[in-house]
Design a protein around this motif. Structure first.
Motif, PDB file in Angstrom:
ATOM      1  N   LEU A 174       0.780  -1.518  -0.207  1.00 42.91           N
ATOM      2  CA  LEU A 174      -0.163  -0.119  -0.204  1.00 42.91           C
ATOM      3  C   LEU A 174       1.263   1.478  -0.075  1.00 42.91           C
ATOM      4  N   THR A 175       0.170   2.461   0.033  1.00 40.73           N
ATOM      5  CA  THR A 175       1.196   3.605  -0.691  1.00 40.73           C
ATOM      6  C   THR A 175       0.637   4.163   1.438  1.00 40.73           C
ATOM      7  N   GLY A 191      10.495   3.721   1.838  1.00 45.26           N
ATOM      8  CA  GLY A 191      11.776   2.829   0.647  1.00 45.26           C
ATOM      9  C   GLY A 191      11.973   1.462   1.337  1.00 45.26           C
ATOM     10  N   PHE A 192      10.381   0.489   1.908  1.00 44.40           N
ATOM     11  CA  PHE A 192      10.646  -0.788   2.589  1.00 44.40           C
ATOM     12  C   PHE A 192      11.269  -1.710   1.264  1.00 44.40           C
ATOM     13  N   SER A 193      11.865  -2.118   1.284  1.00 42.39           N
ATOM     14  CA  SER A 193      12.711  -4.024   0.599  1.00 42.39           C
ATOM     15  C   SER A 193      11.597  -5.269   0.534  1.00 42.39           C
ATOM     16  N   ASN A 194      11.575  -5.314  -0.379  1.00 40.28           N
ATOM     17  CA  ASN A 194      10.626  -6.557  -0.462  1.00 40.28           C
ATOM     18  C   ASN A 194      11.755  -7.727   0.034  1.00 40.28           C
ATOM     19  N   VAL A 235      -7.238  -3.406   2.218  1.00 41.61           N
ATOM     20  CA  VAL A 235      -8.244  -3.423   1.034  1.00 41.61           C
ATOM     21  C   VAL A 235      -9.671  -2.166   1.651  1.00 41.61           C
ATOM     22  N   TYR A 236      -9.592  -2.481   2.930  1.00 42.94           N
ATOM     23  CA  TYR A 236     -10.605  -1.741   3.801  1.00 42.94           C
ATOM     24  C   TYR A 236      -9.596  -0.411   3.657  1.00 42.94           C
ATOM     25  N   LEU A 237      -8.916  -0.196   4.045  1.00 41.14           N
ATOM     26  CA  LEU A 237      -7.694   0.997   4.093  1.00 41.14           C
ATOM     27  C   LEU A 237      -7.433   2.273   3.212  1.00 41.14           C
ATOM     28  N   ARG A 238      -7.392   0.697   1.303  1.00 45.91           N
ATOM     29  CA  ARG A 238      -7.520   1.932   0.637  1.00 45.91           C
ATOM     30  C   ARG A 238      -8.454   2.368   0.393  1.00 45.91           C
ATOM     31  N   SER A 239     -10.016   1.611   0.048  1.00 48.63           N
ATOM     32  CA  SER A 239     -10.968   1.982   0.164  1.00 48.63           C
ATOM     33  C   SER A 239     -10.940   3.815   1.339  1.00 48.63           C
ATOM     34  N   GLN A 240     -10.726   3.232   2.340  1.00 49.08           N
ATOM     35  CA  GLN A 240     -10.810   4.283   3.234  1.00 49.08           C
ATOM     36  C   GLN A 240     -10.157   5.576   3.013  1.00 49.08           C
ATOM     37  N   LEU A 241      -9.092   5.191   3.209  1.00 48.56           N
ATOM     38  CA  LEU A 241      -7.727   6.720   2.987  1.00 48.56           C
ATOM     39  C   LEU A 241      -6.972   5.980   1.893  1.00 48.56           C
ATOM     40  N   GLY A 243      -4.361   4.129   1.631  1.00 53.49           N
ATOM     41  CA  GLY A 243      -3.101   3.694   1.336  1.00 53.49           C
ATOM     42  C   GLY A 243      -3.292   3.546   3.443  1.00 53.49           C
ATOM     43  N   TYR A 244      -2.270   3.512   3.614  1.00 56.79           N
ATOM     44  CA  TYR A 244      -1.998   3.397   4.889  1.00 56.79           C
ATOM     45  C   TYR A 244      -1.189   4.422   5.531  1.00 56.79           C
ATOM     46  N   THR A 245      -1.978   4.206   7.752  1.00 58.56           N
ATOM     47  CA  THR A 245      -0.870   5.391   8.256  1.00 58.56           C
ATOM     48  C   THR A 245      -0.420   4.347   9.543  1.00 58.56           C
ATOM     49  N   GLY A 246       0.795   4.775  10.225  1.00 57.73           N
ATOM     50  CA  GLY A 246       1.332   4.212  11.343  1.00 57.73           C
ATOM     51  C   GLY A 246       0.124   3.897  12.072  1.00 57.73           C
ATOM     52  N   ASP A 247      -0.632   4.530  12.563  1.00 53.20           N
ATOM     53  CA  ASP A 247      -1.871   3.909  13.663  1.00 53.20           C
ATOM     54  C   ASP A 247      -2.989   2.947  12.897  1.00 53.20           C
TER      55      ASP A 247
END
Length: 264
Positions: A174-175, A191-194, A235-241, A243-247
């Motif tokens: 996610l972004t 810059g998280f590495s796969n 999926v929920y975070l993508r639809s509501q935000l 992407g993601y946050t630290g929280d």
């Protein structure tokens, strides 16, 4: 020779790598817990990015403390009392880091009607009704599930390690969507590495294989919990935000622990 003095030998590449990873591990410990860092940290953006690989390892360290404390408390008190005291220790040693993320996330997603408003609520240090209810119910459910587990020590040991793989999956897929100047987790997310994600996943899988002697379904339960939460919450975070946050990452740890305990 430099000014008549013998030049110091440059550290070997292997030693430099080991020193870098040792610092990354302790930086992860300091990021996720109140445990004092027992190493000098040459802080950098790169080191902060890479320390996330050790989140499951830090989880195992915490799990070992929880399981050991529970065994010690069991000498004097009932399993319920032991679980409650271990939970108190957990909230102290982690600073309720992930639980705070859960409360903030539920407050924001429950009370905001736009992405901007949700992010604004998430940054607010105050806790609202949604967050309070979610936090109380999550803690009560965790206590109930732990006390009913066949091997309480095993659940206490493995759940913290497995659950800390979920935020790594979210970071990789996610972004990041919050103010980078005001976020504690931005340096970790950037810059998280796969490749390091794969190493963390391999560590969790190896741990589950090793402990499956005590619970044959541990591997399936762990994979299901991590993937189910990462997919549904993601999926929920993508639809509501978007992407993601630290929280939201902190909330994913709590959700993964609860799902794993339910499956166990």
């Amino acid at each position: 020779m430099i000014d008549g003095q013998p030049a110091e030998a440059a550290p070997s590449p292997s030693r430099s790598v080991l020193q870098h990873e040792w610092q990354a591990f302790w930086l992860a410990v300091g990021f996720l817990t109140r445990i004092p860092m027992l190493a000098r940290i040459d802080y950098s953006q790169k080191l902060m990015n890479q320390c996330s690989m050790y989140f499951p390892v830090v989880g195992l360290l915490l799990g070992a403390l929880y399981a050991g404390l529970f065994a010690l408390l069991g000498l004097a008190w009932s399993p319920l009392v032991g679980v409650l005291l271990v939970l108190c220790f957990h909230l102290f040693i982690t600073g309720a880091f992930h639980e705070d993320g859960l409360a903030d996330s539920v407050d924001a997603l429950g009370g905001g009607y736009t992405v901007e408003k949700r992010l604004e609520i998430m940054k607010d240090s105050r806790i609202g009704t949604y967050g309070t209810v979610a936090l109380v119910m999550a803690l009560l459910l965790k206590v109930a599930l732990l006390t009913e587990a066949n091997h309480i020590w095993l659940a206490l040991l493995v759940a913290p390690a497995v659950s800390r793989l979920t935020p790594l999956l979210l970071m990789a897929t996610l972004t990041y969507v919050t103010d980078p100047d005001k976020s504690k987790s931005k340096p970790v997310a950037d810059g998280f590495s796969n490749a390091r994600l794969a190493i963390a996943a391999a560590f969790v899988l190896a741990l589950c294989i090793l402990l499956s002697f005590w619970h044959p379904l541990l591997i399936i339960s762990s994979l299901t919990a991590v993937l189910l939460v990462a997919l549904s919450w993601g999926v929920y975070l993508r639809s509501q935000l978007g992407g993601y946050t630290g929280d939201a990452l902190g909330a994913s740890v709590v959700f993964s622990e609860l799902v794993l305990l339910m499956l166990l």
